[in-house]
Design a protein around this motif. Structure first.
Motif, PDB file in Angstrom:
ATOM      1  N   ILE A 236       0.736  -1.108  -0.001  1.00 14.50           N
ATOM      2  CA  ILE A 236      -0.043   0.032  -0.009  1.00 14.50           C
ATOM      3  C   ILE A 236       0.834   1.270  -0.161  1.00 14.50           C
ATOM      4  N   ALA A 237       1.899   1.174   0.836  1.00 14.02           N
ATOM      5  CA  ALA A 237       2.842   2.344   0.838  1.00 14.02           C
ATOM      6  C   ALA A 237       3.420   2.709  -0.599  1.00 14.02           C
ATOM      7  N   ASP A 238       3.945   1.811  -1.143  1.00 14.23           N
ATOM      8  CA  ASP A 238       4.475   1.915  -2.464  1.00 14.23           C
ATOM      9  C   ASP A 238       3.433   2.474  -3.496  1.00 14.23           C
ATOM     10  N   THR A 239       2.306   2.000  -3.591  1.00 16.54           N
ATOM     11  CA  THR A 239       1.064   2.596  -4.272  1.00 16.54           C
ATOM     12  C   THR A 239       0.954   3.883  -3.996  1.00 16.54           C
ATOM     13  N   LEU A 240       0.743   4.227  -2.785  1.00 17.30           N
ATOM     14  CA  LEU A 240       0.650   5.586  -2.609  1.00 17.30           C
ATOM     15  C   LEU A 240       1.825   6.608  -2.856  1.00 17.30           C
ATOM     16  N   ARG A 241       3.088   5.869  -2.585  1.00 16.46           N
ATOM     17  CA  ARG A 241       4.367   6.791  -3.091  1.00 16.46           C
ATOM     18  C   ARG A 241       4.301   6.994  -4.614  1.00 16.46           C
TER      19      ARG A 241
END
Length: 286
Positions: A236-241
């Protein structure tokens, strides 16, 4: 003749800018430049808390050595912290801001607790997010969030001045996300574009729009808002980033530590991942 309406940012009446000097190589504090430019945009009172982490007195074995070199380092860090504060106060005066400043010299962990206590007395706290001092930087943000009940703006080194035209709101329907978005309302109302972003499984996104109802709430506050549901690509963090970079966001608003900090430390988590590698300044609330 009617007076112009005040900026929504004027809701921030007092802003704390905190920095902790732990290394003589520390020469730039992004929080100072960012916090001052935000305070100028808001017309807010600004408090500079420029602390130095002193070594003498933190451990019995250090006291026993009586190494004069340690005292020399402590004095140099104290002088650097004072230089930060004095330079920031001068910049604040030039911008026409009312500014107060302090330079406490404290051992660990008192230096972190002092900043968290001061954060309770302000609408918003702006802090450095520095990968070179990863542990202290993250712990300072965590302590201010958990210990103050107030929002924190964590600023990576790549952002030296406030910008807030395009803002992402990371939405997972949690109470932390709702609190963060409402605490950030002055920023959202002042932005040119606000995008609520939800990350989920592709099958779920076919039948749900978890941010749609919250978008209506923001719209009633005159926020120019859109909703995007993103399939999870990696974490999820990678997607937001990745999305923050794609849309050239200025700022990301998100709830912090939906799970316990201990669980995030062991299993990883969105908050911890983004604190380690933030693409933009993070407006956080817990």
């Amino acid at each position: 003749m009617s007076m112009p309406a005040p900026s929504p940012l004027a809701a921030f009446r007092d802003i704390l800018v905190g920095t902790i000097v732990e290394d003589e190589r520390d020469r730039v504090s992004p929080a100072v430049g960012y916090g001052l430019s935000l305070a100028e945009a808001a017309g807010a009172h600004v408090t500079i808390l420029s602390s130095s982490w002193c070594l003498v007195g933190t451990d019995a074995w250090l006291q026993g050595t009586a190494d004069p070199g340690i005292g020399v380092v402590d004095r140099r860090l104290d002088a650097l912290a004072r230089a930060y504060a004095e330079n920031a106060a001068g910049a604040a005066a030039q911008a026409g801001l009312v500014c107060t400043w302090e330079t406490p010299r404290l051992p660990y962990p008192e230096v972190v607790h002092r900043l968290a206590a001061e954060a309770r007395l302000h609408d918003l706290t702006v802090l450095d997010l520095d990968p070179r001092s990863e542990i202290l930087s993250r712990e300072t943000v965590e302590a201010a969030l958990i210990g103050s009940g107030r929002p924190v703006l964590a600023v990576p080194r790549s952002h030296q001045a406030f910008a807030g035209r395009r803002i992402l709101v990371a939405w997972d329907s949690s109470l932390q996300a709702a609190r963060a978005a409402n605490d950030a309302m002055p920023l959202l109302r002042a932005a040119g574009a606000v995008e609520i972003v939800s990350v989920g499984d592709a099958d779920d996104l076919l039948t749900t729009m978890p941010g749609a109802e919250f978008a209506r709430h923001l719209a009633r506050h005159d926020v120019a808002v859109t909703v995007s549901d993103l399939p999870q690509d990696g974490s999820i963090a990678d997607t937001l980033r990745s999305h923050a970079g794609l849309v050239r966001a200025d700022l990301m608003v998100m709830g912090a530590y939906r799970h316990s900090r201990a669980r995030e430390f062991v299993f990883g988590g969105v908050t911890r991942s983004l604190l380690l590698d933030a693409p933009v300044p993070l407006f956080l609330a817990h």
